[in-house]
Design an enzyme around this catalytic site. Structure first.
Site, mmCIF file in Angstrom:
data_model
loop_
_atom_site.group_PDB
_atom_site.id
_atom_site.type_symbol
_atom_site.label_atom_id
_atom_site.label_comp_id
_atom_site.label_asym_id
_atom_site.label_seq_id
_atom_site.Cartn_x
_atom_site.Cartn_y
_atom_site.Cartn_z
ATOM 1 N N TRP A 1 -5.163 17.132 30.747
ATOM 2 C CA TRP A 1 -5.952 16.405 31.747
ATOM 3 C C TRP A 1 -7.006 15.505 31.091
ATOM 4 O O TRP A 1 -7.798 14.882 31.766
ATOM 5 C CB TRP A 1 -6.677 17.400 32.666
ATOM 6 C CG TRP A 1 -7.322 18.509 31.899
ATOM 7 C CD1 TRP A 1 -8.545 18.494 31.319
ATOM 8 C CD2 TRP A 1 -6.754 19.793 31.635
ATOM 9 N NE1 TRP A 1 -8.786 19.683 30.684
ATOM 10 C CE2 TRP A 1 -7.699 20.509 30.872
ATOM 11 C CE3 TRP A 1 -5.540 20.412 31.973
ATOM 12 C CZ2 TRP A 1 -7.464 21.821 30.426
ATOM 13 C CZ3 TRP A 1 -5.319 21.701 31.531
ATOM 14 C CH2 TRP A 1 -6.261 22.389 30.767
ATOM 15 N N CYS B 1 -18.686 27.876 18.526
ATOM 16 C CA CYS B 1 -19.806 28.711 18.996
ATOM 17 C C CYS B 1 -19.274 29.756 19.975
ATOM 18 O O CYS B 1 -19.665 29.822 21.127
ATOM 19 C CB CYS B 1 -20.862 27.827 19.659
ATOM 20 S SG CYS B 1 -22.469 28.622 19.878
ATOM 21 N N LEU C 1 -2.871 32.635 39.588
ATOM 22 C CA LEU C 1 -4.061 32.086 38.926
ATOM 23 C C LEU C 1 -5.335 32.846 39.292
ATOM 24 O O LEU C 1 -6.317 32.816 38.558
ATOM 25 C CB LEU C 1 -4.257 30.602 39.301
ATOM 26 C CG LEU C 1 -3.974 29.545 38.252
ATOM 27 C CD1 LEU C 1 -4.568 28.210 38.687
ATOM 28 C CD2 LEU C 1 -4.540 29.930 36.895
ATOM 29 N N CYS D 1 -20.287 29.559 12.378
ATOM 30 C CA CYS D 1 -21.488 28.742 12.188
ATOM 31 C C CYS D 1 -21.372 27.797 10.983
ATOM 32 O O CYS D 1 -21.970 26.718 10.979
ATOM 33 C CB CYS D 1 -22.706 29.636 12.041
ATOM 34 S SG CYS D 1 -23.014 30.676 13.495
ATOM 35 N N TYR E 1 -21.744 22.911 38.687
ATOM 36 C CA TYR E 1 -21.023 22.610 37.458
ATOM 37 C C TYR E 1 -19.950 21.554 37.675
ATOM 38 O O TYR E 1 -19.885 20.539 36.970
ATOM 39 C CB TYR E 1 -20.387 23.867 36.844
ATOM 40 C CG TYR E 1 -19.305 23.456 35.877
ATOM 41 C CD1 TYR E 1 -19.643 22.931 34.640
ATOM 42 C CD2 TYR E 1 -17.955 23.460 36.248
ATOM 43 C CE1 TYR E 1 -18.668 22.452 33.769
ATOM 44 C CE2 TYR E 1 -16.981 22.991 35.401
ATOM 45 C CZ TYR E 1 -17.343 22.489 34.166
ATOM 46 O OH TYR E 1 -16.386 22.004 33.335
ATOM 47 N N GLU F 1 -10.651 20.876 36.602
ATOM 48 C CA GLU F 1 -11.942 21.567 36.636
ATOM 49 C C GLU F 1 -11.920 22.749 37.599
ATOM 50 O O GLU F 1 -12.464 23.810 37.303
ATOM 51 C CB GLU F 1 -13.068 20.592 37.011
ATOM 52 C CG GLU F 1 -13.407 19.569 35.940
ATOM 53 C CD GLU F 1 -13.851 20.223 34.640
ATOM 54 O OE1 GLU F 1 -14.229 21.397 34.649
ATOM 55 O OE2 GLU F 1 -13.819 19.532 33.608
ATOM 56 N N ASP G 1 -21.777 24.903 31.826
ATOM 57 C CA ASP G 1 -20.886 26.014 32.142
ATOM 58 C C ASP G 1 -21.203 27.158 31.175
ATOM 59 O O ASP G 1 -22.219 27.130 30.479
ATOM 60 C CB ASP G 1 -19.426 25.571 32.011
ATOM 61 C CG ASP G 1 -19.037 25.392 30.553
ATOM 62 O OD1 ASP G 1 -19.911 25.021 29.756
ATOM 63 O OD2 ASP G 1 -17.871 25.633 30.207
#
Length: 371
Positions: free
Chosen positions: A26, A201, A91, A208, A131, A48, A149
């Site tokens: 997408w 992250c 889903l 890191c 969001y 989304e 988010d």
DNA sequence: AAGCCGTGGTA
DNA sequence: TTACCAAGGCT
């Protein structure tokens, strides 16, 4: 990059994104945008909503299936809601599918088939919260909206070593995101923050050493990043029990019902079942069957919902096809087209092992959950 | 505003 | 195994 409109941290992250962004169905990557291509608002919106509390891997096949079936938001608006629910089956969070359909209708009927191009306009539509409105505005319409988010919360909480726990710390973190979001390429910035949270992250063992922020991250300098974000303690899940009844006719049909439109698994298809109760001493026997038949216990299904765990005793009976206004009889070889949530597919698979041949129901993982 | 709302992958 | 949790929204 304009230094007045893009802060150094955002510029640095965008440079990382140009090199390390994920390619997703997408998404229109930086290079294609450079060539003048724009993200399709319908695609952005659909992805989304599907991605709310759902992994990229789980979403991919559903996204492709929806686009093939309904190429535009107007097509989706015109679709029977049962078809949308059936396509969404598996889903989870089925209110999303009901709101998806309502949102498509609103866009088609009230907005001329075009999505609103501002955060405020998007925010009024069903299923689009803070969001998602910000994400669509930034990614599809290049608006400098602050997109936050779970990924962004994790990145921000570490970058600034936010010392208060979620969800109370959200407004503070949102302010930080607002400060960081650049005027140029706000959509890429949002997606970069999410890619960073998803690939570098990460919740456990963050990489890191590879992070573009490792020279600026307060949690890395002063604490252990893995301890961020701080979270309020969560309650444990209670156990509920019930029984499910799989009635099969000599013609190879199964008796199905439609669940109430709202609430748990709202609007989805089910086999008859008892109320799911926290009691440990009842509700799992054949006396609660929808109609009398030679019910045989054939196994148990364990299924974990968001806020409780369910132990379902499954009964099976071969019975003459009776007329019953509360539901309908469906050929067993036609169940794939039904809006059956996973817990119902598990129950049916216990009673009729061949019902979903070739599907995941017979995977080792699925068998382990059923006895 | 805290509880409700699915599912599958991961360590 | 258990626990966590993933591009949250609604009431």
């Amino acid at each position: 990059m304009d230094a007045k409109t893009t802060n150094p941290l955002a510029a640095h992250l965008l440079g990382w994104y140009d090199r390390h962004h994920r390619d997703l169905p997408w998404r229109v990557g930086p290079a294609m945008q450079q060539a003048g291509q724009r993200a399709n608002p319908y695609h952005v919106w659909l992805s989304e909503v599907m991605l709310q509390q759902t992994t990229v891997q789980a979403v991919k096949p559903y996204f492709q299936k929806f686009l093939v079936t309904w190429p535009t938001v107007v097509d989706l608006a015109a679709a029977p809601v049962e078809d949308v629910m059936a396509a969404w089956a598996g889903l989870g969070y089925y209110a999303r599918a009901r709101n998806l359909k309502r949102c498509a209708e609103a866009v088609a009927n009230d907005h001329g088939g075009l999505f609103p191009d501002t955060e405020e306009g998007l925010r009024t539509l069903p299923g689009i919260g803070d969001y998602t409105a910000a994400a669509i505005a930034a990614i599809a319409f290049d608006r400098p909206a602050a997109v936050m988010d779970g990924n962004v919360e994790r990145v921000i909480s570490r970058l600034y070593a936010i010392s208060s726990p979620l969800p109370a710390s959200k407004p503070i973190m949102k302010g930080k995101v607002r400060e960081l979001t650049p005027i140029e390429r706000p959509g890429d910035f949002a997606q970069a923050m999410m890619d960073l949270g998803a690939t570098i992250c990460t919740p456990k063992r963050p990489a890191c050493a590879l992070c573009p922020f490792n020279g600026h991250c307060l949690a890395l300098r002063e604490f252990d990043p893995e301890n961020f974000p701080l979270k309020a303690p969560k309650k444990q899940k209670p156990l509920r029990q019930g029984a499910a009844f799989v009635a099969v006719s000599p013609e190879g049909e199964i008796f199905l019902r439609r669940r109430p439109a709202s609430g748990l698994l709202g609007g989805m298809t089910e086999v008859p079942n008892t109320a799911w109760t926290a009691r440990q001493d009842g509700g799992t026997t054949a006396d609660h069957a929808p109609f009398s038949a030679d019910w045989q216990s054939c196994g148990t299904v364990i299924h974990v919902f968001t806020h409780f765990e369910l132990r379902l005793t499954v009964f099976r009976a071969v019975t003459a096809r009776s007329s019953d206004a509360s539901g309908w009889w469906e050929p067993v070889d036609h169940l794939e087209a039904q809006a059956l949530p996973t817990v119902m597919k598990k129950a049916i698979s216990v009673a009729i092992p061949t019902a979903f041949n070739g599907a995941d129901m017979n995977s080792p993982a699925m068998k382990r959950k059923s006895r």
